[in-house]
Scaffold this motif. Structure first.
Motif, PDB file in Angstrom:
ATOM      1  N   ARG A  65       2.902  -9.984  -1.574  1.00 50.21           N
ATOM      2  CA  ARG A  65       1.681 -10.485  -1.055  1.00 50.21           C
ATOM      3  C   ARG A  65       0.383  -9.840  -0.886  1.00 50.21           C
ATOM      4  O   ARG A  65      -0.612 -10.521  -1.071  1.00 50.21           O
ATOM      5  N   ILE A  66       0.540  -8.402  -0.766  1.00 49.30           N
ATOM      6  CA  ILE A  66      -0.744  -7.871  -0.778  1.00 49.30           C
ATOM      7  C   ILE A  66      -1.508  -8.026  -1.870  1.00 49.30           C
ATOM      8  O   ILE A  66      -2.634  -8.053  -2.277  1.00 49.30           O
TER       9      ILE A  66
ATOM     10  N   SER B 212      -1.220 -10.057  -4.118  1.00 53.09           N
ATOM     11  CA  SER B 212      -2.078 -11.374  -4.495  1.00 53.09           C
ATOM     12  C   SER B 212      -3.266 -11.692  -3.474  1.00 53.09           C
ATOM     13  O   SER B 212      -4.195 -12.423  -4.080  1.00 53.09           O
ATOM     14  N   THR B 213      -3.208 -11.101  -2.363  1.00 49.66           N
ATOM     15  CA  THR B 213      -4.354 -11.204  -1.541  1.00 49.66           C
ATOM     16  C   THR B 213      -5.645 -10.457  -2.136  1.00 49.66           C
ATOM     17  O   THR B 213      -6.855 -10.497  -1.983  1.00 49.66           O
ATOM     18  N   LEU B 214      -5.091  -9.265  -2.902  1.00 47.51           N
ATOM     19  CA  LEU B 214      -6.123  -8.514  -3.546  1.00 47.51           C
ATOM     20  C   LEU B 214      -6.843  -9.099  -4.837  1.00 47.51           C
ATOM     21  O   LEU B 214      -7.463  -8.607  -5.651  1.00 47.51           O
ATOM     22  N   GLY B 215      -6.212 -10.324  -5.184  1.00 41.68           N
ATOM     23  CA  GLY B 215      -6.850 -11.148  -6.287  1.00 41.68           C
ATOM     24  C   GLY B 215      -5.930 -10.877  -7.481  1.00 41.68           C
ATOM     25  O   GLY B 215      -6.330 -11.016  -8.456  1.00 41.68           O
TER      26      GLY B 215
END
Lengths: 293, 293
Positions: free
Chosen positions: B176-177, B179-182
């Motif tokens: 999850r982290i 994918s939040t980091l792009g």
């Protein structure tokens, strides 16, 4: 006559697989135990009852019960350590167990006769009446009914509701004072017992067994039956067993060498399994308890 | 000088198990499910290379390259056709494991259908092995061990030094982290499958140069691979290597005491012992809670 004998043969096989699928449904569908080693109990039942009949002349009726009991003892021995494991670790553990049992059947020649198998397993006899053909069919379906009744009784009982609670939320179940491990072990033992019975019915029907009938592929076939019918559905397990046996039959009549036929059957049921998992995870029967996700 | 020879045989087998263990472990780290399809890709690698080289008469190294391209394409297709839809509907790990079993059976059935059951070989002339201190080892076996070690070093460098490798590890730690980091997880999923398939495919090609080609060899190999990665500690590249060698050596020493048919059983007894006593493996970083519930 030949057609009649063929139909009886197919229906006997369907009956035996219904017992196996119902047994697995109890462990997998209702209790959430991801057992890939189901075939091991089937094999243990078959070999126990066949060896008792061949070496000690034990009548079928006792061999059947002892076969089931030995299978359930193995079930308990496997369940005590492995039910503590989480989902896919449990699956791999049971897979390993099935391979160990297969290796023993294959290599403990002095007991099991290894790859050459055990020929001449006698047909059941009751008061001088010998069960073959149509009467064996009736015998198998009597056991199908008994299995159906046992599984249904368990699922509908307070015990069955605990099983479901354990499957849905183990923590909640244990906080209500239920020991999830104990319930899992009992479910596993009953499931193994029924699979052992199916093994004995198979051995005395086919009269020759060898390890090749008890490979991990059989396990996957039985799991596919349960998934195709729908996890957590009794009707689904019956439907799945009948469906997967019957759908394989027409292929038998294709004019192809047996290795090719084997490959085709394998592709058909594995393909079906994949398609169902993707598009219809609740199975074709669509039991209302079939939610997994 | 029997023992040293058995250890060397174990190292040769272990080099193959280690590659398959790395292939399995990579997918398990990124996608958190147990994937059996490397077993099929192992077989596909060998048979595709065989087809280009022997059936189409192409140069061996070009065949090797084409064989690996076929394997990588198969890996990505398996992900896109089967696993991606399953992940989209948030299927549980067991459904993914079962689907991967389906994929495995479907693809090996297909190989059997296309190539038939008779034993095939690359037909390299049988060479006399070198004899060092009484241990016999062939040139091909030395190459096999060296290639396996080089691939492990390359994989380790790739995972720790390159941008892609770092992104993969980030996804593995916390998707999850990541994918939040792009980080585009879907794209990296495909990259994971390419690397994983190549590792399995190379292992399959290496073993088929050394022995014969057999459509059934994938199953035992993927099971050993899983065992190796559990024993080494699921989730680390060097652990897969050590686990692979360990399984190879232990099962080869084991057949000193037991009939060689028990080889598979030995690996699984080790697997079950590890699942129970040390589920995180020798070098694992997983806590017990992640494994047992």
């Amino acid at each position: 006559m030949a057609l009649e004998a063929y139909l009886i043969h197919i229906l006997i096989l369907v009956g035996i697989y219904i017992i196996l699928a119902l047994a697995l449904q109890l462990a997998m569908g209702f209790t959430g135990l991801l057992n890939i080693g189901h075939v091991a109990f089937y094999g243990i039942g078959a070999y126990t009852s066949a060896l008792l009949a061949l070496n000690l002349g034990v009548p079928f009726w006792f061999g059947l019960i002892i076969g089931g009991l030995v299978a359930s003892i193995f079930g308990i021995l496997l369940a005590i350590p492995t039910t503590k494991l989480k989902g896919d670790y449990l699956a791999i553990g049971t897979l390993g167990f099935a391979i160990i049992i297969f290796s023993i059947l294959q290599n403990w020649i002095s007991l099991t006769n290894g790859p050459l198998g055990l020929p001449g397993i006698p047909k059941p006899i009751l008061f001088g009446f010998k069960f073959t053909g149509f009467s064996y069919l009736i015998l198998v379906y009597v056991f199908v009914l008994i299995t159906y009744w046992i599984v249904k009784k368990i699922v509908k009982s307070p015990f069955g509701r605990v099983l479901k609670a354990v499957k849905d939320d183990e923590l909640a179940a244990s906080s209500l004072g239920k020991n999830p491990i104990k319930y899992k072990i009992i479910a596993f033992a009953v499931s193994a017992f029924l699979a052992g019975i199916a093994g004995s019915l198979y051995a005395h029907y086919i009269s020759f067994i060898d390890p090749s009938s008890f490979t991990i592929l059989e396990s996957i076939l039985i799991i596919s039956m349960v998934i195709i019918g729908g996890l957590g559905s009794i009707g689904g397990a019956i439907f799945g067993a009948a469906f997967l046996i019957l759908i394989q039959e027409p292929i038998r009549f294709l004019p192809l060498p047996s290795s090719v036929l084997g490959a085709l059957r394998q592709m058909i049921y594995s393909g079906l399994l994949i398609i169902l998992l993707i598009f219809k995870p609740k199975g074709l029967w669509g039991g209302k308890n079939a939610s997994r996700n | 000088m029997l023992l040293p020879q058995l250890i060397v045989n174990g190292i040769i087998a272990g080099a193959i198990y280690a590659l398959v263990a790395a292939s399995f472990s990579l997918i398990f780290n990124i996608l958190k499910f147990m994937d059996l399809s490397p077993g099929a890709l192992f077989v596909i690698g060998a048979f595709a290379t065989y087809a280009f080289n022997i059936l189409f008469g192409m140069n061996f190294f070009i065949s090797l390259l084409l064989g690996l391209i076929v394997v990588a394409i198969c890996g990505v297709l398996i992900n896109l056709i089967v696993y991606t839809p399953l992940r989209k509907r948030k299927a549980d790990n067991f459904s993914l494991l079962l689907a991967s079993f389906g994929v495995f059976l479907f693809l090996t059935g297909m190989i059997l259908l296309i190539f038939g059951a008779e034993v095939k070989s690359f037909g390299f002339p049988i060479e006399k092995g070198y004899e060092i201190l009484g241990i016999v080892i062939t040139k091909l076996q030395i190459i096999l061990i060296i290639v396996s070690l080089i691939l492990f070093v390359a994989l380790q460098l790739f995972m720790t030094k390159t941008k892609i490798g770092k992104a993969l590890r980030a996804i593995s730690d916390n998707p999850r982290i990541a994918s939040t980091l792009g980080i585009n997880t879907e794209k990296f999923t495909n990259i994971t499958f390419i690397i994983s398939s190549l590792l399995a495919g190379i292992a399959g090609i290496l073993i088929s140069l050394e022995q014969n080609l057999d459509h059934a060899m994938g199953f035992s190999v993927i099971l050993k691979g899983i065992t190796a990665s559990v024993v080494g500690g699921i989730g680390s590249v060097p652990a897969a290597l050590i686990g692979g060698f360990l399984i190879g050596i232990v099962e080869n020493i084991g057949i000193w005491f037991l009939p060689s048919g028990f080889k598979d059983a030995i690996a699984f007894v080790i697997l079950i012992i590890f699942l129970l006593i040390r589920p995180k493996g020798l070098f694992g970083v997983k806590t017990r809670e992640e494994v047992s519930g």
